[in-house]
Design an enzyme around this catalytic site. Sequence first.
Site, mmCIF file in Angstrom:
data_model
loop_
_atom_site.group_PDB
_atom_site.id
_atom_site.type_symbol
_atom_site.label_atom_id
_atom_site.label_comp_id
_atom_site.label_asym_id
_atom_site.label_seq_id
_atom_site.Cartn_x
_atom_site.Cartn_y
_atom_site.Cartn_z
ATOM 1 N N TRP A 262 0.986 -1.067 0.004
ATOM 2 C CA TRP A 262 0.028 -0.067 0.011
ATOM 3 C C TRP A 262 1.050 1.314 0.348
ATOM 4 O O TRP A 262 2.005 1.269 0.506
ATOM 5 C CB TRP A 262 -0.803 0.186 1.213
ATOM 6 C CG TRP A 262 -1.808 1.564 1.280
ATOM 7 C CD1 TRP A 262 -2.904 1.406 0.491
ATOM 8 C CD2 TRP A 262 -1.200 2.541 2.189
ATOM 9 N NE1 TRP A 262 -3.226 2.670 0.919
ATOM 10 C CE2 TRP A 262 -2.179 3.396 2.029
ATOM 11 C CE3 TRP A 262 -0.182 2.540 3.201
ATOM 12 C CZ2 TRP A 262 -2.252 4.794 2.670
ATOM 13 C CZ3 TRP A 262 -0.174 3.841 3.785
ATOM 14 C CH2 TRP A 262 -1.194 4.972 3.382
ATOM 15 N N ASP B 214 -15.921 11.688 -2.502
ATOM 16 C CA ASP B 214 -15.374 10.312 -2.247
ATOM 17 C C ASP B 214 -16.294 9.658 -1.045
ATOM 18 O O ASP B 214 -17.205 9.959 -0.816
ATOM 19 C CB ASP B 214 -13.981 10.544 -1.797
ATOM 20 C CG ASP B 214 -13.164 9.430 -2.022
ATOM 21 O OD1 ASP B 214 -13.032 8.438 -1.269
ATOM 22 O OD2 ASP B 214 -12.282 9.602 -3.082
ATOM 23 N N ASP B 215 -15.746 8.809 -0.213
ATOM 24 C CA ASP B 215 -15.992 7.993 0.860
ATOM 25 C C ASP B 215 -16.956 8.788 1.765
ATOM 26 O O ASP B 215 -16.622 9.898 2.113
ATOM 27 C CB ASP B 215 -14.993 7.091 1.433
ATOM 28 C CG ASP B 215 -15.276 6.067 2.139
ATOM 29 O OD1 ASP B 215 -16.625 5.854 2.513
ATOM 30 O OD2 ASP B 215 -14.665 5.373 2.558
ATOM 31 N N ARG C 144 -9.972 -3.528 7.314
ATOM 32 C CA ARG C 144 -10.580 -2.334 7.436
ATOM 33 C C ARG C 144 -11.891 -2.219 7.936
ATOM 34 O O ARG C 144 -12.810 -1.479 7.646
ATOM 35 C CB ARG C 144 -10.607 -1.595 6.037
ATOM 36 C CG ARG C 144 -10.375 0.140 6.278
ATOM 37 C CD ARG C 144 -10.768 0.671 4.822
ATOM 38 N NE ARG C 144 -10.551 1.898 5.055
ATOM 39 C CZ ARG C 144 -11.110 3.061 4.084
ATOM 40 N NH1 ARG C 144 -11.995 2.682 3.115
ATOM 41 N NH2 ARG C 144 -10.652 4.264 4.126
ATOM 42 N N ASP D 104 -14.041 1.875 -5.920
ATOM 43 C CA ASP D 104 -13.060 1.339 -4.785
ATOM 44 C C ASP D 104 -13.150 -0.178 -4.434
ATOM 45 O O ASP D 104 -14.096 -0.591 -4.629
ATOM 46 C CB ASP D 104 -13.081 2.395 -3.672
ATOM 47 C CG ASP D 104 -11.556 2.575 -2.851
ATOM 48 O OD1 ASP D 104 -10.768 1.633 -3.107
ATOM 49 O OD2 ASP D 104 -11.452 3.370 -1.991
ATOM 50 N N ASN E 12 -11.231 -2.087 -1.024
ATOM 51 C CA ASN E 12 -10.050 -1.861 0.218
ATOM 52 C C ASN E 12 -9.747 -2.977 0.929
ATOM 53 O O ASN E 12 -9.089 -2.710 1.887
ATOM 54 C CB ASN E 12 -10.907 -0.653 1.071
ATOM 55 C CG ASN E 12 -10.489 0.799 0.399
ATOM 56 O OD1 ASN E 12 -9.428 1.321 0.226
ATOM 57 N ND2 ASN E 12 -11.605 1.461 0.101
ATOM 58 N N ASP F 146 -2.318 5.643 -2.920
ATOM 59 C CA ASP F 146 -2.672 6.578 -2.005
ATOM 60 C C ASP F 146 -1.602 7.458 -1.703
ATOM 61 O O ASP F 146 -1.766 8.651 -1.168
ATOM 62 C CB ASP F 146 -3.153 5.895 -0.820
ATOM 63 C CG ASP F 146 -4.754 5.331 -0.921
ATOM 64 O OD1 ASP F 146 -5.482 5.909 -1.767
ATOM 65 O OD2 ASP F 146 -5.201 4.529 -0.069
#
Length: 723
Positions: A194, A361-362, A438, A473, A475, A543
């Site tokens: 990541w 976004d999120d 997550r 996305d 994750n 990221d």
Amino acid sequence: MICFNEKNKTFHLTGKRFSYIFYVNAAGFLQNVHYGAKVEEGDIAYLIAHRAKSHAPNPDSMNCDMALNEMPSEFSPYGRGDYREPTAIVLRRDGARMSRLRYVSHKIFDGVPEVKGMPHARGGGRTLAVTLKDDCSSLETILHYTVWDESDVLVRNAEYVNAGKESVVLEKAYSFCCDLPEGDYSLLRLWGHWARERYPETVPLGHGVTRLQSLRGASSHQMNPFTALLAKDCAEEHGECYGVQLIYSGSFALTAEKSPVDTVRLQGGIQDIGFSMQLGGGETFVTPQAMLTYSDEGTGGMSRSIHDFIREQIVRPDCVYRRRPILVNNWEATYFDFDNEKLFAIIDEAARLGIDTFVLDDGWFGKRNDDRSGLGDWFVNENKLQGGLKTVIDRCKKNGLKFGLWFEPEMISEDSDLYRAHPDLAIKKEGVKPVCGRHQLVLDFTRKEIVDHVFGVVSKVLRENDISYVKWDMNRNITEVYSAALPPEKQGEFMHRYILGVYDLAERLTAAFPHVFFEGCAGGGGRFDAGSLYYFPQFWTSDDTDAYERTKIQWGTSYAYPLSAMSCHVSVCPNHQTQRSTPFETRGVIASLGATGYELDLSKMSQEDKEKTKAQIAAYKEIDELVLKGDLYRLSNPFENNYFCEMLVSKDKNKAYVAGERAHGCPCDYDKTLRLYGLDEKKIYFIRELDITASGKALCTAGLNFPRLPDFGGWVWHVEEVH
Ligand code: DGJ
């Protein structure tokens, strides 16, 4: 072009600059004779005659059969004298695992063979399909080879057919096998993590098996489904190399096996660990396509061929050369902590700066104020966004901006209405506490009704709102590989079925909403592969938006993917991932080497940075066509040098763009020569920033000096032909 010579049973496949030649030997095995620089039809006849003599296995003689172990094969069976890694393993009902496949027939036809439900080369070209039959089981394998006259990429895959009545189990079913002659090769791979995706690493290829793989259900941050074998003298712009990459986004394996006599077997496809596929009588299994790229112009030539191929054959034709929206994304500006006012401030400022699209976004849906809840509840959180998405979209429209929205369609939070109502939708095994990543679980995309459900809810949002852009996305990776809906004998298909579910959703959404531009993302660049690019013309590269780290990530990514596929944003300093500060200009320069955008709170920027942003956007619009269509030359490797530098040249060689960054102050490193590449030797060029006029020949042979810059200083040169 594909020719078959009936006399010596030879197949000669050619692309722009390569030949791929193999023949059917006396025992019916496919033997590779040449993969490399283009030769004329007939040139290799002597070698085939020569090989036919020295490699003539008599299938009735025990000792000669063992010669299979040394032969350059197009498909390697298991348990019949070839002790190298097999391409496939087939288990019969009686428990026996042994096979040896011989030529039965072939067909040559126009176009690409069908690869249903998976991304694939889109068309044109000419295909050879060779059918082999196992002499120990009912398995038949059809090897497909597709070539294009104007490309140096050869696409291969294998189709496994159970021609009998009893079922068999494929325990391994790779897409291709390619045996190269003995050589002192190095292996290039793109490993990562990541925030540190696709770091290139070149290692001498030692004896035995070198295996690159993912077991995660996604192609992964850790190892990209790409590799290249470099001949001894191969460098960036000269020497021979072979690139291999899968048009596939799930768990994979690519192996390079150097034998004791130094030959190398390159093969791969769907990950075989944990895999099994039962084939009932008459059933067929089609494997993902692999791209094989030959270059005698070093790794640079290889990448340029791959970039052209991905643009022409993989990316959606309606999007590939379309000017990309310059966007601002609110993730690093607000994370989950936003309301109408905060978003409006960014949107209003975006319009003043010349940005085209605002991406939310999120955190806009369910009860999602952090990453512990809400995934799966794809309806707007009106407590956070009063008036719903409409108010945000209206604000964008008022400012002349388009609107984009984030989804994570494959996921579900335990703390969500969806999970409370349907806990069975998540991947898990009764009696086993699922591993969370997550704080979320993965939906069981092997089940069509779940994919249908997600299609329904995402479509509803897209239908009811004016949305021109989606960021898709993903994750976390898969654990507890199991579907309650599959019978025991089909559990080994889980990982492949999962990715087919993802492709199904992507196919249906992109077809139902053709005007929407879909960007891929996977916790940064955790599923950046040629399979993803079929649906998502661009992918969030990482990221890590630090302008120094990005030189390495983007450099590594460019070995296998075009710049137009890389989303690259300017973010704030100190950088959120590295805490490093770099000049605003440099962040713009590095973000210009891809699909550019911004990832910060525009309303909090200084007036000076706002003016710089306007200038960056205007400058990007001058060169974005080169990003979309140009040829890439990697000039200075940031892993080896204090300077990073890349160059884009238009196909007609009238125009070029050089962009770079100097990492640290270092005495006299600017005195080193920076040679340009790819210009027309006979043309005269003007470099705007340097006020220099010189021939392409001089610029590419004598070169220039690197610019003197402070730490993390960036620069660009606009190069144009003088008429
Ligand atoms: C990971 C992505 O890479 C980020 O850009 C952002 O979208 C977050 N997920 C949101 O959760």
